[in-house]
Design an enzyme around this catalytic site. Structure first.
Site, PDB file in Angstrom:
ATOM      1  N   HIS A  54     -10.518  66.539  -5.531  1.00 63.99           N
ATOM      2  CA  HIS A  54     -11.825  67.150  -5.307  1.00 63.99           C
ATOM      3  C   HIS A  54     -12.981  66.233  -5.690  1.00 63.99           C
ATOM      4  CE1 HIS A  54      -9.661  70.984  -4.811  1.00 63.99           C
ATOM      5  NE2 HIS A  54     -10.753  71.392  -4.206  1.00 63.99           N
ATOM      6  N   GLY A  55     -12.767  65.340  -6.597  1.00 65.50           N
ATOM      7  CA  GLY A  55     -13.876  64.455  -6.944  1.00 65.50           C
ATOM      8  C   GLY A  55     -13.527  63.456  -8.026  1.00 65.50           C
TER       9      GLY A  55
END
Length: 472
Positions: free
Chosen positions: A331-332
């Site tokens: 996700h990041g």
């Protein structure tokens, strides 16, 4: 190009009209080839509206997986097949690492060395993160693994395969499609289906409502609080966390619905990505309903190969934690996402240990578990939204202290969101209980779409807010 932009409102009808008219213009055996070529050109144009040069990166990833899949398919030797698989995986993960994780790893190493009293300088790279890179790389790798497992044969037509990787409705934020579902659809010519197209239009309307009337409106309050977390206390932070739960649901579910609706109007069927996640009775259930395409991808290509649950309890817990650590990192490039993923894994391990992951609940017990699950998910969303772990800790401290029982100056947004939240809750409740079958056709076919269009026109935020998941 954003779904909620004027450019898309011109681009999509044009593509649809030309796509369906091709049968009458060309006809014959070339119809399928021309249609797929149109969609491929349109998909690359759609992607190039952000950064044209990154279309070359998309094309390179596509070419690598296309060629390697063919060589995997041709070879009968396990070692050779595995070498081609590893080569393609390494190339694609290297691309992902360079653009998404290099800076994160460099900063983390420097920080760790700094705590040990050593100073180390790692050269930085000023590169823009390509939109949707995690989505299309995971989709391409899923196809490659399917070929390696002999679940499918490699696609020899490059245009067909390139369209599978870059199909514009789901290119930049999913759903992450499986080769077994989407790829065969590009090999079949199709005729316009009015009912299928109308269902797609309704999905798009609901998606636009979630994005423009709920997510983008909630972001006004959420961004002001989380971007200056130290300036707010008490209810402001608590309300901001609750509104972010609505924002990210409206933003990402809205995108997925628009994508699925667009595909339906073109005659294609994409997999569902959300099934009313805030009606989940456990975090395990939550991940069966939230971002389904990613959670099922991680299950099939990470969790099961690690051994899944067909091993000892400790190893099963290890597999869950490893899978959700990867989910967080996907996700990041930030420790907030990694911690968010790990905590989701820990909660699922606890649920499994207590037997809550498969337990059926009814009546008030079910309601209680839905509320508790939502509160857990909401607390973990704070980590997802916070800019740093330090900001998240401050937010938690403020949320649980409630030292200031007042809103700040955007309290109107809160009251507005209560109304919109009720609308979304009622809609999801009707779908959850399958009451929609008892609703009069004139309501679902005419009154509901008109209501949504009026809400979008009167209450929607049209500043072109980017979808949250574009950064992944």
């Amino acid at each position: 190009m954003l779904f909620n932009s004027l450019g898309f409102l011109l681009f999509f009808p044009f593509i649809c009209c030309v796509y369906w008219l091709i049968r009458y213009i060309w006809g014959g055996e070339r119809t399928l080839f021309v249609r797929n070529s149109l969609l491929l050109a349109g998909s690359y144009y759609f992607y190039m509206c952000w950064q044209p040069k990154y279309a070359l990166l998309l094309l390179f990833s596509t070419a690598v997986t296309y060629v390697c899949a063919i060589f995997i398919d041709r070879s009968d030797k396990v070692k050779i097949r595995k070498l081609w698989l590893i080569a393609a995986v390494v190339v694609n993960i290297a691309i992902l690492f360079f653009y998404k994780y290099y800076g994160f790893v460099a900063d983390s190493i420097s920080a760790i060395m700094g705590t040990m009293g050593m100073t180390i300088h790692i050269p930085g790279l000023k590169v823009l993160l390509p939109v949707g890179i995690s989505f299309y790389i995971f989709q391409a790798l899923g196809y490659l693994i399917d070929v390696y497992r002999k679940d499918i044969v490699s696609e020899k037509n490059f245009i067909t395969y390139a369209l599978f990787v870059s199909f514009f409705p789901q290119l930049v934020a999913g759903p992450i499609e499986r080769s077994t579902n989407l790829l065969p659809q590009f090999k079949k010519d199709r005729e316009f289906n009015y009912d299928f197209a109308i269902s797609g239009f309704k999905l798009m309307l609901w998606g636009y409502f979630l994005k423009l009337c709920m997510a983008d409106r909630a972001s006004i309050y959420v961004d002001k609080v989380f971007n200056s977390i130290g300036s707010h206390e008490g209810y402001s932070t608590l309300i901001a966390s609750l509104l972010f739960s609505l924002q990210i649901y409206g933003d990402f579910a809205g995108y997925s619905l628009i994508a699925i609706g667009c595909a339906r109007i073109l005659g294609f069927s994409l997999n569902d990505n959300f099934k009313r996640p805030y009606f989940s009775v456990s975090i395990t259930d939550f991940w069966h309903r939230w971002h389904i395409s990613l959670s099922s991808w991680l299950r099939d290509y990470i969790y099961f190969p690690l051994g899944g649950s067909k091993t000892s309890k400790l190893k099963t817990y290890r597999n869950i934690l490893a899978t959700f650590a990867i989910s967080g990192l996907w996700h990041g490039a930030n420790w907030t996402f990694v911690l968010w993923g790990v905590l989701h894994g820990i909660v699922q391990c606890i649920e499994r240990a207590l037997g809550l992951n498969k337990k059926q609940f009814r009546s008030w017990s079910k309601l209680l578990h839905i509320i508790v699950t939502f509160l857990i998910a909401n607390c973990l969303w704070v980590l997802f939204r916070a800019n740093t772990i330090g900001d998240a800790m401050i937010a938690f401290q403020q949320m649980f202290s409630l030292s200031d029982l007042t809103f700040f100056d955007d309290s109107f947004v809160v009251y507005y969101m209560i109304v919109v939240g009720i609308i979304v809750f009622v809609k999801d409740f009707i779908d959850e209980q399958q009451y929609c079958k008892t609703i009069k056709p004139w309501i679902s076919n005419y009154l509901w779409p008109i209501f949504l269009m009026l809400c979008i026109g009167c209450l929607g935020v049209f500043e072109g807010g980017q979808f949250i998941y574009f950064q992944f």
